[in-house]
Design a protein around this motif. Structure first.
Motif, mmCIF file in Angstrom:
data_model
loop_
_atom_site.group_PDB
_atom_site.id
_atom_site.type_symbol
_atom_site.label_atom_id
_atom_site.label_comp_id
_atom_site.label_asym_id
_atom_site.label_seq_id
_atom_site.Cartn_x
_atom_site.Cartn_y
_atom_site.Cartn_z
ATOM 1 N N UNK A 64 -70.379 17.659 -0.576
ATOM 2 C CA UNK A 64 -70.216 17.711 0.886
ATOM 3 C C UNK A 64 -69.765 19.099 1.345
ATOM 4 N N UNK A 65 -68.823 19.693 0.610
ATOM 5 C CA UNK A 65 -68.350 21.035 0.964
ATOM 6 C C UNK A 65 -69.480 22.058 0.884
ATOM 7 N N UNK A 66 -70.232 22.025 -0.214
ATOM 8 C CA UNK A 66 -71.337 22.980 -0.373
ATOM 9 C C UNK A 66 -72.409 22.773 0.685
ATOM 10 N N UNK A 67 -72.664 21.535 1.046
ATOM 11 C CA UNK A 67 -73.660 21.243 2.074
ATOM 12 C C UNK A 67 -73.228 21.845 3.413
ATOM 13 N N UNK A 68 -71.960 21.677 3.768
ATOM 14 C CA UNK A 68 -71.447 22.244 5.022
ATOM 15 C C UNK A 68 -71.539 23.766 5.018
ATOM 16 N N UNK A 69 -71.359 24.374 3.846
ATOM 17 C CA UNK A 69 -71.419 25.840 3.725
ATOM 18 C C UNK A 69 -72.833 26.328 3.438
ATOM 19 N N UNK A 70 -73.814 25.439 3.524
ATOM 20 C CA UNK A 70 -75.229 25.769 3.283
ATOM 21 C C UNK A 70 -75.440 26.450 1.924
ATOM 22 N N UNK A 71 -74.688 25.954 0.920
ATOM 23 C CA UNK A 71 -74.850 26.471 -0.437
ATOM 24 C C UNK A 71 -74.192 27.802 -0.710
ATOM 25 N N UNK A 72 -73.344 28.250 0.184
ATOM 26 C CA UNK A 72 -72.670 29.533 0.022
ATOM 27 C C UNK A 72 -71.169 29.303 -0.195
ATOM 28 N N UNK A 73 -70.693 29.274 -1.449
ATOM 29 C CA UNK A 73 -69.278 29.021 -1.700
ATOM 30 C C UNK A 73 -68.348 29.993 -0.976
ATOM 31 N N UNK A 74 -68.774 31.201 -0.734
ATOM 32 C CA UNK A 74 -67.957 32.174 -0.015
ATOM 33 C C UNK A 74 -67.764 31.820 1.448
ATOM 34 N N UNK A 75 -68.566 30.898 1.954
ATOM 35 C CA UNK A 75 -68.478 30.478 3.350
ATOM 36 C C UNK A 75 -67.722 29.168 3.524
ATOM 37 N N UNK A 76 -67.088 28.673 2.454
ATOM 38 C CA UNK A 76 -66.322 27.437 2.574
ATOM 39 C C UNK A 76 -65.228 27.626 3.610
ATOM 40 N N UNK A 77 -65.101 26.665 4.484
ATOM 41 C CA UNK A 77 -64.114 26.752 5.559
ATOM 42 C C UNK A 77 -63.073 25.655 5.341
ATOM 43 N N UNK A 78 -62.197 25.876 4.367
ATOM 44 C CA UNK A 78 -61.183 24.896 4.003
ATOM 45 C C UNK A 78 -59.938 25.125 4.845
#
Length: 126
Positions: A64-78
């Motif tokens: 779910x996290x990766x999907x929200x970040x469109x596959x970009x771990x650097x864009x995770x908004x935790x």
């Protein structure tokens, strides 16, 4: 009677044999999630999404996290409420593999494990 026996044999062959038409498609996402602690342990797990699988202990949440970040771990908004100490024990985090047919390579070094977990959530909850 002979037709019935032939039909039963055919159904049995289909059920027992593997057919390319019946094989499940590969997951849309297949990545290796890795972290290493300087002078310490290294852990890695497979994460599959679409369908969810692999040996990641929190695969659904990580997908779910990766999907929200469109596959970009650097864009995770935790949004973490963690109060991390300023301890210096570097943790290297990396994600490599395939995201919806595209090559995914990402890595970052965090000052410590608390900061890594606060920034990446379930993705690096190994």
């Amino acid at each position: 009677m002979l037709r019935a026996a032939g039909a039963i044999a055919l159904c049995g062959a289909v059920l027992l044999g593997s057919s390319p038409a019946l094989a499940a498609p590969p997951p849309k996402v297949q990545v290796k999630v890795i972290y290493a602690v300087k002078g310490g342990e290294t852990k890695s797990v497979w994460l599959h999404c679409g369908p969810t699988g692999g040996d990641h202990p929190r695969a659904q949440a990580a997908c779910r996290l990766l999907e929200k970040a469109k596959g970009q771990p650097g864009e995770l908004n935790i949004k973490s409420a963690a109060a991390c100490k300023k301890e210096l024990k570097p943790h290297a985090a990396a994600v490599v593999g395939r995201w919806n047919g595209q090559v995914l390579k990402w890595g970052k070094v965090y000052a410590n494990g608390c900061q890594m977990r606060a920034a990446t959530g379930a993705l690096f909850a190994l």
